[in-house]
Motif scaffolding. Structure first.
Motif, short mmCIF file in Angstrom:
data_model
loop_
_atom_site.label_atom_id
_atom_site.label_comp_id
_atom_site.label_asym_id
_atom_site.label_seq_id
_atom_site.Cartn_x
_atom_site.Cartn_y
_atom_site.Cartn_z
N ILE A 192 36.63 18.68 62.49
CA ILE A 192 37.98 19.14 62.79
C ILE A 192 38.46 19.86 61.54
O ILE A 192 38.52 19.26 60.47
N ASN A 196 30.70 12.14 65.11
CA ASN A 196 31.59 11.30 65.92
C ASN A 196 33.06 11.61 65.71
O ASN A 196 33.52 11.57 64.56
N LEU A 197 33.80 11.83 66.77
CA LEU A 197 35.25 12.02 66.63
C LEU A 197 35.98 11.32 67.76
O LEU A 197 35.51 11.34 68.90
N SER A 198 37.14 10.72 67.47
CA SER A 198 37.98 10.15 68.53
C SER A 198 39.40 10.66 68.36
O SER A 198 40.02 10.41 67.33
N VAL A 199 39.90 11.36 69.36
CA VAL A 199 41.25 11.90 69.30
C VAL A 199 42.09 11.34 70.44
O VAL A 199 41.68 11.41 71.60
N PRO A 200 43.26 10.75 70.12
CA PRO A 200 44.14 10.22 71.17
C PRO A 200 44.63 11.33 72.11
O PRO A 200 44.69 12.50 71.72
N CYS A 236 45.90 15.05 71.02
CA CYS A 236 46.88 15.02 69.93
C CYS A 236 46.35 15.71 68.67
O CYS A 236 46.35 15.12 67.58
N GLN A 288 44.62 22.30 63.64
CA GLN A 288 43.30 21.67 63.82
C GLN A 288 42.51 22.27 64.98
O GLN A 288 43.00 22.33 66.11
N ASN A 348 32.62 3.68 60.24
CA ASN A 348 33.13 3.70 61.62
C ASN A 348 32.31 4.60 62.53
O ASN A 348 32.15 5.79 62.23
N HIS A 400 44.41 8.99 64.07
CA HIS A 400 44.04 10.40 63.91
C HIS A 400 45.10 11.11 63.05
O HIS A 400 46.26 11.19 63.44
N VAL A 449 39.23 12.44 59.18
CA VAL A 449 40.63 12.34 59.64
C VAL A 449 40.76 11.37 60.82
O VAL A 449 41.81 11.27 61.44
N ASN A 450 39.69 10.66 61.11
CA ASN A 450 39.53 9.80 62.29
C ASN A 450 39.02 8.41 61.97
O ASN A 450 37.97 8.30 61.33
N LEU A 451 39.67 7.37 62.43
CA LEU A 451 39.16 6.02 62.24
C LEU A 451 39.38 5.19 63.50
O LEU A 451 40.43 5.32 64.14
#
Lengths: 142, 142, 142
Positions: free
Chosen positions: A52, A101-105, A112, A117, B101, C42, C100-102
């Motif tokens: 990102i 690996n990425l996790s975005v709400p 979000c 970004q 993570n 995020h 930027v992600n956890l």
């Protein structure tokens, strides 16, 4: 009512560099019809990354390439694993220094992400590859 | 019907290096009886990492060690925090440059890893440690 | 019964450095009334990071600053993108080298952090910024 989708996005890369997938991921979130939730991306490779980063000035991406070319130089005599060429092991190291690996709400049906970004596949190999990203979405039905 | 499990995996490390946990995590996913879902791993330490990397040629892991030993040398006079020895602060930096993570989607009851992807605990300390990974699984009952 | 919350935490940074948000995130988890679950953070920016690191000796954070200042020096002539100053592009690179992600699992109503783990916003710009972290929590109602 909670729901989930798992899906794939593929990207054909030509050479080392950044391939933006923000629109593609946003359209998957749209199609999943989730109001509030979480979107997780997993790139199934060890020589390319998910990143990102700034989606405005293209100089940012060019500077990233310059910095990483200096930090992890192709053909570094330190490396023993050179089966696929000078850029083989540097591609693995560049991947480990970033992430797959990425996790975005998701809120109000949208990812979000911040204003500046963008989501990129960062190809670290110099020859073309077909890269697969698994997209998992979980959340409340819209 | 959505379900969740939270579990722990522990790894006893002997020295700096890679300890593969792919099979262990896959067996936890198997036991969770989740068809579609998400598996998140969190390593509860600040001087070891979780890394997804090539599981074929062991030279890859040796080259990783060589590269990181040069990038973040033990005993670097730059570092003030040396309470636990020469490898103390380098272990923290190596952890920050990688990650603690990971989230991998689950489809058809299995982790969506790529063909060449293995999951490793990367120990950055030179003395033995007991490392704990929290494993969270959420998804639809199989 | 599965539930979700999406929320924001904002941090006003003064200059480059670490801003701990562990207590703030823990109180959000508390308020979400989730027994078992997953908390995803995020950060919506491209020149600051989220980092889980040692929360005891402040020398660790100072050494991190020293190491990254040497690895990605401000004003490096390699960089073309200097619109916002000498620390502009280094801030992007430092962000890419970290994350930027956890995602941290929740068990028994609490974040599964290790004893020495704190969650930090790591500001990479030298001038003050207002940073926003999206906090997504999913899990079983307590």
């Amino acid at each position: 009512m909670m729901r989930q989708t798992v899906d794939k996005v593929t990207v054909s890369t030509r050479t080392r560099g950044f391939y933006e997938i923000t629109r593609e991921i946003e359209s998957r979130v749209e199609r999943a019809k989730v109001q509030t939730g979480l979107c997780t991306l997993h790139l199934q490779h060890t020589s390319a990354s998910l990143l990102i980063q700034e989606n405005a000035d293209p100089d940012v991406r060019r500077d990233f390439e310059r910095f990483f070319a200096r930090l992890v130089p192709d053909g570094d005599p330190l490396f023993v694993h050179t089966v696929e060429g000078d850029d083989d092991m540097p591609a693995h190291v560049r991947t480990a220094l970033t992430t797959v690996n990425l996790s975005v709400p998701i809120a109000e049906g949208r990812l979000c992400l911040g204003t500046w970004q963008g989501i990129y596949v960062w190809e670290h190999r110099t020859v073309p590859h077909r890269r697969t990203i698994v997209v998992h979405i979980i959340g409340d039905e819209r």
